[in-house]
Design a protein around this motif. Structure first.
Motif, PDB file in Angstrom:
ATOM      1  N   CYS A  72      48.916  36.434  47.430  1.00  0.00           N
ATOM      2  CA  CYS A  72      47.739  37.234  47.783  1.00  0.00           C
ATOM      3  C   CYS A  72      46.631  37.003  46.753  1.00  0.00           C
ATOM      4  O   CYS A  72      46.748  36.152  45.849  1.00  0.00           O
ATOM      5  CB  CYS A  72      48.096  38.724  47.821  1.00  0.00           C
ATOM      6  SG  CYS A  72      49.549  39.130  48.799  1.00  0.00           S
ATOM      7  N   THR A  73      45.598  37.760  46.875  1.00  0.00           N
ATOM      8  CA  THR A  73      44.534  37.782  45.860  1.00  0.00           C
ATOM      9  C   THR A  73      44.290  39.232  45.475  1.00  0.00           C
ATOM     10  O   THR A  73      44.448  40.144  46.296  1.00  0.00           O
ATOM     11  CB  THR A  73      43.226  37.172  46.406  1.00  0.00           C
ATOM     12  OG1 THR A  73      42.855  37.856  47.616  1.00  0.00           O
ATOM     13  CG2 THR A  73      43.384  35.688  46.695  1.00  0.00           C
ATOM     14  N   ASP A  74      43.919  39.439  44.210  1.00  0.00           N
ATOM     15  CA  ASP A  74      43.649  40.808  43.781  1.00  0.00           C
ATOM     16  C   ASP A  74      42.204  41.194  44.100  1.00  0.00           C
ATOM     17  O   ASP A  74      41.490  40.463  44.799  1.00  0.00           O
ATOM     18  CB  ASP A  74      43.947  40.972  42.289  1.00  0.00           C
ATOM     19  CG  ASP A  74      43.098  40.043  41.428  1.00  0.00           C
ATOM     20  OD1 ASP A  74      42.077  39.518  41.933  1.00  0.00           O
ATOM     21  OD2 ASP A  74      43.446  39.859  40.243  1.00  0.00           O
ATOM     22  N   GLU A  75      41.752  42.342  43.566  1.00  0.00           N
ATOM     23  CA  GLU A  75      40.407  42.846  43.873  1.00  0.00           C
ATOM     24  C   GLU A  75      39.298  41.888  43.417  1.00  0.00           C
ATOM     25  O   GLU A  75      38.205  41.887  43.981  1.00  0.00           O
ATOM     26  CB  GLU A  75      40.193  44.212  43.217  1.00  0.00           C
ATOM     27  CG  GLU A  75      41.047  45.327  43.782  1.00  0.00           C
ATOM     28  CD  GLU A  75      42.446  45.347  43.178  1.00  0.00           C
ATOM     29  OE1 GLU A  75      42.782  44.406  42.432  1.00  0.00           O
ATOM     30  OE2 GLU A  75      43.206  46.293  43.464  1.00  0.00           O
ATOM     31  N   LEU A  76      39.613  41.050  42.403  1.00  0.00           N
ATOM     32  CA  LEU A  76      38.615  40.112  41.890  1.00  0.00           C
ATOM     33  C   LEU A  76      38.732  38.734  42.527  1.00  0.00           C
ATOM     34  O   LEU A  76      38.030  37.802  42.132  1.00  0.00           O
ATOM     35  CB  LEU A  76      38.754  39.999  40.372  1.00  0.00           C
ATOM     36  CG  LEU A  76      38.569  41.305  39.592  1.00  0.00           C
ATOM     37  CD1 LEU A  76      38.817  41.064  38.095  1.00  0.00           C
ATOM     38  CD2 LEU A  76      37.179  41.874  39.828  1.00  0.00           C
ATOM     39  N   GLY A  77      39.625  38.599  43.490  1.00  0.00           N
ATOM     40  CA  GLY A  77      39.800  37.313  44.155  1.00  0.00           C
ATOM     41  C   GLY A  77      40.715  36.358  43.418  1.00  0.00           C
ATOM     42  O   GLY A  77      40.781  35.178  43.768  1.00  0.00           O
ATOM     43  N   PRO A  90      44.212  34.716  42.563  1.00  0.00           N
ATOM     44  CA  PRO A  90      45.517  34.598  43.237  1.00  0.00           C
ATOM     45  C   PRO A  90      46.610  35.328  42.454  1.00  0.00           C
ATOM     46  O   PRO A  90      46.648  35.302  41.219  1.00  0.00           O
ATOM     47  CB  PRO A  90      45.769  33.086  43.267  1.00  0.00           C
ATOM     48  CG  PRO A  90      44.411  32.477  43.156  1.00  0.00           C
ATOM     49  CD  PRO A  90      43.617  33.401  42.276  1.00  0.00           C
TER      50      PRO A  90
END
Length: 582
Positions: A105-110, A112
């Motif tokens: 996935c990616t977190d809130e900041l994009g 990975p």
């Protein structure tokens, strides 16, 4: 159900090639303890159902149309963290009932990152847990605090730790020498199936019994009576063939309903259960839980109605027993008349206050002496009149009780038939029609019609025989009356199981005498949709519709006939599905 670790291994092995690499398109939570992930990939993906239900925990691909209510907070959290993520792997700890789904996935900041959705399939403690890249719990379906468990807490912010391992061996890692050592220990003096469950992780009671049956010919074979060397060699070979080495999805049926499932063929039941292979584990589980969940919903929805009718049926049965006892007592009334005659003939020998009369019984050819109790507070004439009055009362009671018992038997048969109909109800419309019938008969209070959606009347079940004849089976008493007395033609054949509660069956003959095979199949349907479903050589009456008649005032579904022939059949649970016309 045997959703043991080995069965989970088989399911996971089937899911990996289909889902690994697929992306999360949608996340739904159709029930409080169930999540569905819509996955899309080059191989098609699918809808992955993850259930932490305490009674039916499971994981599989599903084709069932599930409800899509407003998403709860846990569903919204999963959408936030997993939507658009790619399923990177499916891991199962050895011989454990848990799956770790890894998502890229990616977190809130994009940036990975990897997140894990962990499904623990451990009965009432089943859970679904989402963890972040650092292993901390983001949230879980069931939060567990210190008061609920001192050993293991599951709360947002805590690091996730797998459940403690069981102190049992993993079957695939056990050698023949290790088995011999275990079998030589003093604690091995027990049943083989119990010993397998006590020493090896991942086996269900069903598989433990099956291994015992395959080796010793019985499911509860005691180990001291078995050859240890042969048993160790046998178990070594069987353990080596556990999933994912050999897998065959098997659905077990009893009385026309799915009752169990497993990953291999089962022999211990003989012909008691029918084993049906399925094309995949997901198809097996989807079919099993769709049908059992439907049956459970119908049972819950009919529970109030069934309880009311069961109480009425039991009350009627008890009342009949008392009335039959009272009727039996009236059969001795002739003795009362005779005693009155003897007292009348001996009035001159009786005085007020006397409690016993000894006199010759002139009804006895030997004129033996008889003792007749008297009431001391009555005159001799009143004592004689008392016997005649008791005789008249018993004679009248016999007439009244005979009539009441006949009515009670009809009532008991009718209520028993309604209970059988409730057990056969397939949907809400069937229940509504049965309730309407009971309301019309005054058995239950009328429901509030303003809150009910008007439904179209249901139609009889439709089957087609192997010879091409249409066969119709009523769903309830009102439908039976309509089918047999109004819809069917005079030359059609009517069938009903003999001396059991059941439904009406009609063979549409269209002026042609149906072959014996068709009559046999219709008779099997009549037996299957009756109380005699589990019997053998069930008698089924067959007669043309023109010989049926309904007495005035008869209960719904009740008819009489005096010309018929009887065939003996054994119900086949597979026949309805084979002949059913949708």
């Amino acid at each position: 159900m045997p959703f043991d670790a080995m069965f989970l291994t088989a399911v996971a092995a089937e899911l990996r090639p289909a889902l690994v690499g697929a992306r999360v398109d949608k996340v739904q939570q159709p029930a409080r303890d169930t999540v569905v992930l819509q996955l899309r990939g080059r191989d098609g993906g699918g809808r992955l159902l993850l259930s932490a239900n305490g009674n039916r925990p499971r994981v599989h691909l599903t084709q069932a149309q599930l409800e899509n209510p407003a998403p709860p907070m846990f569903c919204m959290l999963l959408r936030k963290h997993l939507a658009g993520g790619r399923l990177a792997g499916i891991r199962q700890p050895a011989a454990e009932r848990m799956l770790d789904l890894t998502f890229d996935c990616t977190d809130e900041l994009g940036v990975p990152c990897r997140k894990h959705l962990i499904l623990e399939l451990v009965g009432r403690n089943s859970n679904l847990i989402l963890t972040g890249p650092d292993g901390r719990i983001l949230d879980c379906l069931r939060r567990v605090d210190f008061e609920m468990s001192e050993l293991r807490q599951l709360l947002p912010g805590l690091f996730y730790h797998e459940p403690p391992r069981q102190d049992r061996s993993i079957p695939q890692e056990t050698t023949e020498a290790g088995l011999l050592a275990l079998l030589s220990r003093p604690d091995a003096a027990m049943r083989l199936d119990k010993w397998l469950l006590a020493h090896f992780a991942g086996l269900s009671p069903l598989i433990a019994r099956e291994l015992s049956f395959r080796f010793a010919g019985e499911t509860d074979a005691p180990i001291p009576t078995l050859d240890p060397a042969r048993l160790a060699a046998f178990l070594t070979a069987e353990f080596a063939a556990l999933p994912p080495v050999q897998m065959q999805p098997m659905l077990l049926w009893k009385d026309g309903a799915p009752t169990d499932f497993t990953y291999r063929d089962i022999r211990q039941y003989g012909g008691y259960l029918r084993a049906e292979p399925c094309e995949s584990f997901s198809a097996l589980l989807d079919r099993f839980y769709t049908e059992t969940d439907h049956a459970e919903r119908m049972r819950q929805r009919s529970q109030t109605l069934r309880k009311a009718i069961s109480n009425l049926h039991e009350r009627t049965r008890r009342k009949l027993e008392l009335q039959r006892q009272e009727l039996e007592a009236t059969h001795d009334r002739e003795q009362l008349r005779r005693q009155g005659d003897i007292v009348t003939a001996n009035l001159h020998a009786i005085t007020r206050g006397q409690t016993l009369l000894r006199a010759e019984d002139f009804y006895d050819e030997n004129l033996r002496e008889i003792e007749i109790p008297l009431k001391p507070n009555l005159s001799p004439q009143q004592n004689a009149a008392r016997f005649y009055k008791d005789y008249a009362r018993a004679k009248h009671a016999e007439q009244v009780l005979t009539q009441q018992i006949a009515q009670g038997e009809i009532e008991e048969a009718y209520l028993g038939g309604v209970l059988e109909e409730l057990a056969r109800a397939e949907n809400e419309r069937d229940l509504s029609e049965i309730r309407a019938e009971l309301e019309a008969g005054g058995y239950v209070r009328p429901a509030d019609r303003r809150k009910q959606v008007k439904q179209q009347p249901s139609k009889p079940m439709h089957f087609r025989s192997s010879d091409g004849f249409d066969i119709f089976v009523g769903r309830n008493n009102r439908q039976n009356d309509q089918l047999s007395l109004k819809t069917a033609r005079r030359d059609d054949l009517w069938l009903h199981v003999q001396k059991f509660h059941g439904t009406h069956v009609i063979i549409a003959c269209a002026g042609i005498q149906p072959p014996d095979e068709t009559i046999t199949e219709a008779a099997e349907l009549a037996a299957y949709y009756s109380e005699a479903r589990e019997g053998q050589n069930v008698p089924v009456d067959v007669t043309p519709v023109r010989f049926l008649r309904k007495p005035n005032g008869a209960k719904p579904g009740m008819v009489v006939y005096d010309r018929y022939r009887t065939v003996l059949v054994t119900p086949d649970a597979a026949l309805p599905a084979r002949l059913r016309v949708e």
